[in-house]
Write a protein that holds these residues in place. Structure first.
Motif, PDB file in Angstrom:
ATOM      1  N   SER A 136       0.821  -1.212   0.000  1.00  0.00           N
ATOM      2  CA  SER A 136       0.000   0.000   0.000  1.00  0.00           C
ATOM      3  C   SER A 136       0.854   1.261   0.000  1.00  0.00           C
ATOM      4  O   SER A 136       0.466   2.277  -0.588  1.00  0.00           O
ATOM      5  N   GLN A 137       2.043   1.208   0.618  1.00  0.00           N
ATOM      6  CA  GLN A 137       2.933   2.371   0.557  1.00  0.00           C
ATOM      7  C   GLN A 137       3.338   2.655  -0.883  1.00  0.00           C
ATOM      8  O   GLN A 137       3.450   3.827  -1.289  1.00  0.00           O
ATOM      9  N   ALA A 138       3.560   1.612  -1.664  1.00  0.00           N
ATOM     10  CA  ALA A 138       3.934   1.815  -3.064  1.00  0.00           C
ATOM     11  C   ALA A 138       2.818   2.505  -3.830  1.00  0.00           C
ATOM     12  O   ALA A 138       3.063   3.449  -4.600  1.00  0.00           O
ATOM     13  N   ILE A 139       1.577   2.082  -3.630  1.00  0.00           N
ATOM     14  CA  ILE A 139       0.451   2.693  -4.333  1.00  0.00           C
ATOM     15  C   ILE A 139       0.226   4.125  -3.865  1.00  0.00           C
ATOM     16  O   ILE A 139      -0.115   5.013  -4.650  1.00  0.00           O
ATOM     17  N   SER A 315      20.190  -0.145  24.706  1.00  0.00           N
ATOM     18  CA  SER A 315      20.164   0.665  23.485  1.00  0.00           C
ATOM     19  C   SER A 315      18.980   0.222  22.649  1.00  0.00           C
ATOM     20  O   SER A 315      18.504  -0.911  22.790  1.00  0.00           O
ATOM     21  N   ASN A 316      18.465   1.113  21.807  1.00  0.00           N
ATOM     22  CA  ASN A 316      17.300   0.741  20.995  1.00  0.00           C
ATOM     23  C   ASN A 316      17.382   1.363  19.614  1.00  0.00           C
ATOM     24  O   ASN A 316      18.035   2.392  19.409  1.00  0.00           O
ATOM     25  N   ARG A 317      16.699   0.712  18.682  1.00  0.00           N
ATOM     26  CA  ARG A 317      16.611   1.178  17.298  1.00  0.00           C
ATOM     27  C   ARG A 317      15.165   1.071  16.855  1.00  0.00           C
ATOM     28  O   ARG A 317      14.550   0.010  16.950  1.00  0.00           O
ATOM     29  N   GLU A 318      14.607   2.192  16.398  1.00  0.00           N
ATOM     30  CA  GLU A 318      13.224   2.175  15.924  1.00  0.00           C
ATOM     31  C   GLU A 318      13.157   1.531  14.549  1.00  0.00           C
ATOM     32  O   GLU A 318      13.908   1.896  13.642  1.00  0.00           O
ATOM     33  N   THR A 319      12.266   0.562  14.389  1.00  0.00           N
ATOM     34  CA  THR A 319      12.130  -0.153  13.123  1.00  0.00           C
ATOM     35  C   THR A 319      10.845   0.183  12.376  1.00  0.00           C
ATOM     36  O   THR A 319      10.712  -0.137  11.200  1.00  0.00           O
ATOM     37  N   HIS A 320       9.895   0.819  13.058  1.00  0.00           N
ATOM     38  CA  HIS A 320       8.618   1.140  12.422  1.00  0.00           C
ATOM     39  C   HIS A 320       7.957   2.273  13.184  1.00  0.00           C
ATOM     40  O   HIS A 320       7.980   2.297  14.420  1.00  0.00           O
ATOM     41  N   CYS A 321       7.394   3.218  12.446  1.00  0.00           N
ATOM     42  CA  CYS A 321       6.634   4.296  13.075  1.00  0.00           C
ATOM     43  C   CYS A 321       5.486   4.678  12.149  1.00  0.00           C
ATOM     44  O   CYS A 321       5.713   5.040  10.990  1.00  0.00           O
ATOM     45  N   ALA A 322       4.278   4.550  12.638  1.00  0.00           N
ATOM     46  CA  ALA A 322       3.094   4.907  11.854  1.00  0.00           C
ATOM     47  C   ALA A 322       2.167   5.746  12.718  1.00  0.00           C
ATOM     48  O   ALA A 322       1.816   5.346  13.831  1.00  0.00           O
ATOM     49  N   ALA A 323       1.800   6.895  12.211  1.00  0.00           N
ATOM     50  CA  ALA A 323       0.907   7.773  12.949  1.00  0.00           C
ATOM     51  C   ALA A 323      -0.504   7.193  12.967  1.00  0.00           C
ATOM     52  O   ALA A 323      -0.908   6.458  12.057  1.00  0.00           O
ATOM     53  N   LYS A 346     -30.113   0.775  14.652  1.00  0.00           N
ATOM     54  CA  LYS A 346     -30.269   2.222  14.538  1.00  0.00           C
ATOM     55  C   LYS A 346     -28.912   2.897  14.490  1.00  0.00           C
ATOM     56  O   LYS A 346     -28.700   3.835  13.705  1.00  0.00           O
ATOM     57  N   GLU A 347     -27.997   2.447  15.326  1.00  0.00           N
ATOM     58  CA  GLU A 347     -26.648   3.020  15.360  1.00  0.00           C
ATOM     59  C   GLU A 347     -25.622   1.901  15.482  1.00  0.00           C
ATOM     60  O   GLU A 347     -25.437   1.332  16.550  1.00  0.00           O
ATOM     61  N   PRO A 348     -24.946   1.556  14.391  1.00  0.00           N
ATOM     62  CA  PRO A 348     -23.924   0.506  14.453  1.00  0.00           C
ATOM     63  C   PRO A 348     -22.789   0.888  15.402  1.00  0.00           C
ATOM     64  O   PRO A 348     -22.549   2.069  15.673  1.00  0.00           O
ATOM     65  N   LEU A 349     -22.113  -0.122  15.893  1.00  0.00           N
ATOM     66  CA  LEU A 349     -20.985   0.091  16.796  1.00  0.00           C
ATOM     67  C   LEU A 349     -19.832   0.745  16.032  1.00  0.00           C
ATOM     68  O   LEU A 349     -19.481   0.336  14.934  1.00  0.00           O
ATOM     69  N   ARG A 350     -19.276   1.779  16.635  1.00  0.00           N
ATOM     70  CA  ARG A 350     -18.086   2.435  16.086  1.00  0.00           C
ATOM     71  C   ARG A 350     -16.920   2.121  17.011  1.00  0.00           C
ATOM     72  O   ARG A 350     -17.048   2.223  18.225  1.00  0.00           O
ATOM     73  N   LEU A 351     -15.789   1.743  16.439  1.00  0.00           N
ATOM     74  CA  LEU A 351     -14.675   1.316  17.260  1.00  0.00           C
ATOM     75  C   LEU A 351     -13.342   1.620  16.588  1.00  0.00           C
ATOM     76  O   LEU A 351     -13.257   1.789  15.366  1.00  0.00           O
ATOM     77  N   VAL A 352     -12.316   1.724  17.422  1.00  0.00           N
ATOM     78  CA  VAL A 352     -10.953   1.982  16.956  1.00  0.00           C
ATOM     79  C   VAL A 352     -10.270   0.655  16.662  1.00  0.00           C
ATOM     80  O   VAL A 352     -10.448  -0.318  17.397  1.00  0.00           O
ATOM     81  N   SER A 353      -9.479   0.631  15.609  1.00  0.00           N
ATOM     82  CA  SER A 353      -8.681  -0.560  15.303  1.00  0.00           C
ATOM     83  C   SER A 353      -7.332  -0.456  15.990  1.00  0.00           C
ATOM     84  O   SER A 353      -6.556   0.478  15.737  1.00  0.00           O
ATOM     85  N   GLY A 354      -7.035  -1.418  16.849  1.00  0.00           N
ATOM     86  CA  GLY A 354      -5.710  -1.480  17.455  1.00  0.00           C
ATOM     87  C   GLY A 354      -4.678  -2.085  16.526  1.00  0.00           C
ATOM     88  O   GLY A 354      -3.476  -1.873  16.706  1.00  0.00           O
ATOM     89  N   ALA A 355      -5.129  -2.834  15.548  1.00  0.00           N
ATOM     90  CA  ALA A 355      -4.231  -3.434  14.553  1.00  0.00           C
ATOM     91  C   ALA A 355      -4.002  -2.453  13.414  1.00  0.00           C
ATOM     92  O   ALA A 355      -4.859  -1.626  13.098  1.00  0.00           O
ATOM     93  N   GLY A 356      -2.847  -2.558  12.776  1.00  0.00           N
ATOM     94  CA  GLY A 356      -2.567  -1.744  11.604  1.00  0.00           C
ATOM     95  C   GLY A 356      -3.208  -2.330  10.363  1.00  0.00           C
ATOM     96  O   GLY A 356      -3.477  -3.538  10.284  1.00  0.00           O
ATOM     97  N   HIS A 357      -3.472  -1.486   9.380  1.00  0.00           N
ATOM     98  CA  HIS A 357      -4.110  -1.915   8.134  1.00  0.00           C
ATOM     99  C   HIS A 357      -3.566  -1.105   6.970  1.00  0.00           C
ATOM    100  O   HIS A 357      -3.006  -0.015   7.151  1.00  0.00           O
ATOM    101  N   ASP A 358      -3.768  -1.616   5.760  1.00  0.00           N
ATOM    102  CA  ASP A 358      -3.342  -0.890   4.563  1.00  0.00           C
ATOM    103  C   ASP A 358      -3.990   0.482   4.465  1.00  0.00           C
ATOM    104  O   ASP A 358      -3.421   1.384   3.846  1.00  0.00           O
ATOM    105  N   ALA A 359      -5.147   0.653   5.067  1.00  0.00           N
ATOM    106  CA  ALA A 359      -5.801   1.964   5.058  1.00  0.00           C
ATOM    107  C   ALA A 359      -4.911   3.043   5.657  1.00  0.00           C
ATOM    108  O   ALA A 359      -5.044   4.227   5.317  1.00  0.00           O
ATOM    109  N   MET A 360      -3.975   2.669   6.548  1.00  0.00           N
ATOM    110  CA  MET A 360      -3.079   3.659   7.135  1.00  0.00           C
ATOM    111  C   MET A 360      -2.207   4.310   6.066  1.00  0.00           C
ATOM    112  O   MET A 360      -2.008   5.532   6.063  1.00  0.00           O
ATOM    113  N   ALA A 361      -1.676   3.503   5.162  1.00  0.00           N
ATOM    114  CA  ALA A 361      -0.864   4.056   4.075  1.00  0.00           C
ATOM    115  C   ALA A 361      -1.736   4.773   3.054  1.00  0.00           C
ATOM    116  O   ALA A 361      -1.389   5.859   2.576  1.00  0.00           O
TER     117      ALA A 361
END
Length: 412
Positions: A136-139, A315-323, A346-361
């Motif tokens: 998805s980052q490529a697209i 010591s640490n090295r960051e390997t991934h960062c997604a807002a 009448k009102e479907p459940l709205r919720l946050v995704s804790g998992a990452g998805h292609d929609a992020m890119a």
């Protein structure tokens, strides 16, 4: 042809079968299993009436024109890769639902004011090369040239894997799309969590996707003989890391985050050796990036404190960062109306995704919306992953209703 819930479930079964191993399903980016997947799925794209191609990043793409050729598209899809020991629905279900939605519009001969596209991203999980969302980052135009040097467990670089797969690294930019080429990106996905099932709801609206950071951490102490090194003189890296893991857990709870140490390795460890070097991973996520970063700051302060007390060095090295990414309000509402039209809620459940998805890119390219489907026990990334066929049927209907709503307004 993938056209209803039963055919969607059968397709997921067939994909699982061609990627099955003794310990479960595995299909990683640019692998032989990836190629077999495309060979199986591409004819399904074509049967749905899509002009089909593999893009320059190894994503499987298809397009059905709208009222006239060349219109901007509503893109539907998800990913076709898996984690090791995977279930059969994570990612794959969303691609098959997208095909069923397109087949529905094709059968109805419904003229849309936009094109419909389906994409099966080649890499979302990041299993082989360690960096997620490559497809998805490529697209979305977010490809990073530094990725070419990433290596898999066998020392094969991403650039080498591209060439072996029949792709040309120098042509990667051809995979990217222009913002004006898309109306929106819509993704159906299993929830991978317990909330829908707990509330006896088949479908839900995703409001946002949690921001994530990942780190490789190293703790260096001093190895010594287990029988001759006095307890008072030890620089035991594993004991220090044990404290650090609990500090990570405490910081996550304090700052309303989730944090996980998923990998831990005592380097050159032995039963009769005081551990001198330990490497481990940290995955930390939150709906609010500020809270996530505050938690990480507290964690690194704990590393320093523990290191001083135990005479070891972290010591640490960051390997991934997604807002964190918010789903577009207009798309949230369209998906909610689509769900209400098929479930009567009448009102479907709205919720946050804790998992990452292609929609992020994809959010860097266009508005994004996500629909969640209930999964048994909230289990995912495991062979026990399970969904109900009747929920899949509702998910197809809800996505058709969502696309129809966008067609009526021609605006999100």
């Amino acid at each position: 042809m993938i056209h209803d819930a039963a055919s969607v479930m059968q397709a997921c079964d067939r994909l699982a079968a061609i990627s099955a191993r003794s310990d479960g399903i595995e299909r990683v980016y640019l692998s032989d299993e990836h190629a077999r997947c495309h060979a199986l799925v591409a004819p399904w794209f074509e049967a749905a009436g899509l002009t089909t191609w593999q893009d320059a990043a190894g994503n499987l793409c298809g397009r059905m024109e709208g009222a006239s050729d060349g219109l901007p598209a509503v893109m539907l899809g998800s990913h076709l890769d898996t984690v090791p020991c995977a279930g059969r629905y994570d990612g794959i279900l969303g691609v098959m639902i997208a095909l069923a939605v397109v087949a529905r519009f094709k059968a109805a001969r419904h003229t849309l004011p936009f094109a419909l596209e389906v994409v099966g991203f080649g890499d979302e999980e990041g299993v082989r090369f360690g960096s997620t969302l490559l497809g998805s980052q490529a697209i979305a135009g977010g490809w990073n040239a530094r990725w070419w040097g990433l290596e898999d467990a066998e020392g094969i670089t991403l650039a080498e894997a591209f060439t072996s797969f029949g792709l040309v690294p120098e042509r990667i930019a051809e995979a990217s799309r222009r913002p004006d080429a898309l109306v929106a990106y819509l993704e159906a996905h299993i929830e991978q969590g317990p909330y829908l099932e707990a509330q006896t709801r088949p479908l839900g609206v995703v409001t946002a996707i949690a921001g994530a950071r990942r780190f490789d951490v190293e703790c260096a102490g001093h190895a010594g003989h287990a029988g001759t090194t006095p307890m008072t003189m030890r620089k035991d890296a594993l004991c220090a890391v044990s404290e650090a893991v609990l500090a990570i857990e405490n910081a996550a709870r304090k700052h309303s985050c989730v944090a996980t140490v998923g990998k831990l390795d005592t380097v050159a460890g032995a039963v009769n050796v005081v551990p001198g070097l330990v490497r481990f991973s940290v995955d930390i996520r939150a709906q609010d990036d500020t809270l996530r970063d505050q938690a990480w700051a507290e964690i690194t302060a704990a590393f320093e404190s523990i290191g001083t007390a135990r005479r070891v060095a972290f010591s640490n090295r960051e390997t991934h960062c997604a807002a964190a990414v918010g789903c577009a309000p207009g798309l949230q509402n369209a998906i909610a109306r689509g769900i209400s039209s098929v479930t009567g809620e009448k009102e479907p459940l709205r919720l946050v995704s804790g998992a990452g998805h292609d929609a992020m890119a994809m959010a860097n390219l266009t508005d994004v919306g996500m629909l969640f489907l209930r999964c048994a026990g909230g289990i995912s990334h495991h062979p026990d992953e399970s969904v109900l066929e009747e929920d899949v049927a509702l998910g197809i209907d809800a996505m058709v209703a969502t696309v129809s709503a966008l067609a009526e307004t021609d605006s999100v």
